[in-house]
Design an enzyme around this catalytic site. Sequence first.
Site, PDB file in Angstrom:
ATOM      1  N   LYS A  48     -19.148 -15.769   2.843  1.00 41.36           N
ATOM      2  CA  LYS A  48     -20.497 -15.321   3.103  1.00 41.36           C
ATOM      3  C   LYS A  48     -21.345 -14.858   2.066  1.00 41.36           C
ATOM      4  O   LYS A  48     -20.899 -13.892   1.262  1.00 41.36           O
ATOM      5  CB  LYS A  48     -20.595 -14.596   4.238  1.00 41.36           C
ATOM      6  CG  LYS A  48     -20.352 -15.158   5.732  1.00 41.36           C
ATOM      7  CD  LYS A  48     -20.891 -14.474   6.785  1.00 41.36           C
ATOM      8  CE  LYS A  48     -20.774 -15.278   8.160  1.00 41.36           C
ATOM      9  NZ  LYS A  48     -20.537 -14.361   9.260  1.00 41.36           N
TER      10      LYS A  48
ATOM     11  N   GLY B  91     -10.299  -7.964  -0.522  1.00 39.03           N
ATOM     12  CA  GLY B  91      -8.679  -8.093   0.306  1.00 39.03           C
ATOM     13  C   GLY B  91      -8.193  -9.476   0.105  1.00 39.03           C
ATOM     14  O   GLY B  91      -6.919  -9.714  -0.416  1.00 39.03           O
TER      15      GLY B  91
ATOM     16  N   GLY C  84     -13.182  -3.609   0.824  1.00 40.39           N
ATOM     17  CA  GLY C  84     -14.348  -3.128   0.866  1.00 40.39           C
ATOM     18  C   GLY C  84     -14.779  -2.109   0.036  1.00 40.39           C
ATOM     19  O   GLY C  84     -16.023  -2.119  -0.250  1.00 40.39           O
TER      20      GLY C  84
ATOM     21  N   ARG D 130       1.061  -1.274   0.095  1.00 42.05           N
ATOM     22  CA  ARG D 130      -0.074   0.075  -0.087  1.00 42.05           C
ATOM     23  C   ARG D 130       0.858   1.104   0.003  1.00 42.05           C
ATOM     24  O   ARG D 130       0.479   2.296  -0.466  1.00 42.05           O
ATOM     25  CB  ARG D 130      -0.945   0.069   1.080  1.00 42.05           C
ATOM     26  CG  ARG D 130      -2.067  -1.031   1.097  1.00 42.05           C
ATOM     27  CD  ARG D 130      -3.025  -1.132   2.272  1.00 42.05           C
ATOM     28  NE  ARG D 130      -4.089  -1.571   1.967  1.00 42.05           N
ATOM     29  CZ  ARG D 130      -5.129  -2.120   2.695  1.00 42.05           C
ATOM     30  NH1 ARG D 130      -4.928  -1.839   4.042  1.00 42.05           N
ATOM     31  NH2 ARG D 130      -6.145  -2.757   2.434  1.00 42.05           N
TER      32      ARG D 130
HETATM   33  P1  ADP Z   1     -12.321 -11.203  -0.364  1.00 44.03           P
HETATM   34  O1  ADP Z   1     -11.506 -10.498   0.793  1.00 44.03           O
HETATM   35  O2  ADP Z   1     -11.616 -11.467  -1.565  1.00 44.03           O
HETATM   36  O3  ADP Z   1     -13.580 -10.144  -0.588  1.00 44.03           O
HETATM   37  P2  ADP Z   1     -13.940 -12.575   1.592  1.00 44.03           P
HETATM   38  O4  ADP Z   1     -13.426 -12.027   2.658  1.00 44.03           O
HETATM   39  O5  ADP Z   1     -15.378 -12.500   1.215  1.00 44.03           O
HETATM   40  O6  ADP Z   1     -12.900 -12.469   0.124  1.00 44.03           O
HETATM   41  O7  ADP Z   1     -13.753 -14.312   1.818  1.00 44.03           O
HETATM   42  C1  ADP Z   1     -12.498 -14.866   1.998  1.00 44.03           C
HETATM   43  C2  ADP Z   1     -12.664 -15.914   3.029  1.00 44.03           C
HETATM   44  O8  ADP Z   1     -13.502 -16.923   2.552  1.00 44.03           O
HETATM   45  C3  ADP Z   1     -11.179 -16.639   3.136  1.00 44.03           C
HETATM   46  O9  ADP Z   1     -10.834 -16.587   4.401  1.00 44.03           O
HETATM   47  C4  ADP Z   1     -11.285 -18.077   2.787  1.00 44.03           C
HETATM   48  O10 ADP Z   1     -11.025 -19.063   3.766  1.00 44.03           O
HETATM   49  C5  ADP Z   1     -13.033 -18.161   2.964  1.00 44.03           C
HETATM   50  N1  ADP Z   1     -13.741 -19.391   2.200  1.00 44.03           N
HETATM   51  C6  ADP Z   1     -13.594 -19.392   0.949  1.00 44.03           C
HETATM   52  N2  ADP Z   1     -14.239 -20.889   0.684  1.00 44.03           N
HETATM   53  C7  ADP Z   1     -14.508 -21.318   1.660  1.00 44.03           C
HETATM   54  C8  ADP Z   1     -15.263 -22.422   2.152  1.00 44.03           C
HETATM   55  N3  ADP Z   1     -15.670 -23.407   1.092  1.00 44.03           N
HETATM   56  N4  ADP Z   1     -15.371 -22.717   3.400  1.00 44.03           N
HETATM   57  C9  ADP Z   1     -15.080 -21.835   4.367  1.00 44.03           C
HETATM   58  N5  ADP Z   1     -14.338 -20.579   4.221  1.00 44.03           N
HETATM   59  C10 ADP Z   1     -14.318 -20.400   2.958  1.00 44.03           C
HETATM   60 MG    MG Z   2     -11.913 -10.450   3.084  1.00 46.69          MG
END
Ligand code: ADP
Ligand code: MG
Length: 399
Positions: A202, A355, A378, A40
């Site tokens: 989620k 992230g 975010g 960053r």
């Molecule tokens: P980003 O930061 O890229 O937007 P998120 O924060 O929504 O992504 O999600 C990332 C998390 O989702 C990671 O910590 C990963 O371990 C979890 N994850 C991905 N697939 C699964 C799964 N099948 N079961 C549980 N956790 C999962």
């Molecule tokens: Mg995340």
Amino acid sequence: MNKQTVRELTDAVVRGRRALVRVDFNVPLDDARRVTDDTRIRAALPTIQLLLDRGARVVLLSHLGRPKGKPTPEFSLESVAARLGELLPKRRVRFAAATVGPEAVAASNDTTADVVLLENTRFLAGEEKNDEALARQMAELGDFYVNDAFGSAHRAHASTEAVARFCKPAVAGLLMEKELQYLGRALANPKRPFVAVLGGSKISGKIDVVEALLPKVDALLVGGAMACTFFKAMGFETGTSLVEPDRVEMARELIARSGTRLILPHDATVAPSIEAGAQAHAVKRDGIPAHAAMLDIGPDTAASYGRAIKSAKTILWNGPMGVFEHPPFDAGTGAIARAMAEATTKGATTIVGGGDSAAAVEEAGLASKMSHVSTGGGASLEFLEGKTLPGVAALDDAP
Ligand code: ADP
Ligand code: MG
């Protein structure tokens, strides 16, 4: 979202003046408070360099961590200033232990320094309240304002929103401009086929982005734990997978409404637990055992998603396909990253937002193979949801 940028400022505004620049130096520190990842900081260098080259002195504001509105030594930006100094060896970089007030104003006028990093904005209670009085104090630290903190632009804080009303002109920095260009163009005018890949933990956190993207994309490929809530809605056994029971109905409705554009995994990599990686194996999506969890998309899905990515012209990815922090559940995420890298080589525009997805691409060593890796988790999500980012809205419109 056409905003004035730092490149359009005239010499009369810039030369010999103080540029108050909001950056996102919210970097990870180790126990000795050394910067462990300076991505960053490096992302803000083009804007800092441009201002210095044009004869301005640069006064930097940033937050770090969540100090809850009072001075907290573990969240001091002092060691970040040290790292910034290493990255700008030809420039005099100093730290000031105050954020606003006489000491900060004096630092901003210190002509022996080219760059001044002020103390953490979140040491002040007014920052997260978007307090006007605090913003007026911040405005005294510069002769014009530049916001290069895309990662904080979805928050209306004193240093990202209110200050832009009092320190004029108020313009976007180069990083901010790049983020808005890539994300904005993908949404407004994507080269087709336009494929979105969505994963993560989620569905509740991603539902607005699913809704916003569905009408725009040619295909939306779903992975991550999110897929399990859809499986539940389809009546499949989901074992001990991460399912959001209160979102099953919504998932069912989405499937009914989105036709063939919403694409779910055909197979899954399952295991009794994250720790039991040695027992990982692939099953069809209707064959998830009752005592196992889906922890990654399966190999068939990884291959078919890869093909869809490689035949697209615009690919937007948000959210890992599995528990990528724990091999072997990183396989699906790795496959997506490699397919996107290949697509970039073939001339597609590839954008990674989020992230954890950005971290996964970084770890795979493929960040430089993407057209754009967003620095704002975010913020990029809210932008993709079609929301207005207050830190952007507050900047001066392009003439
Ligand atoms: P980003 O930061 O890229 O937007 P998120 O924060 O929504 O992504 O999600 C990332 C998390 O989702 C990671 O910590 C990963 O371990 C979890 N994850 C991905 N697939 C699964 C799964 N099948 N079961 C549980 N956790 C999962
Ligand atoms: Mg995340």
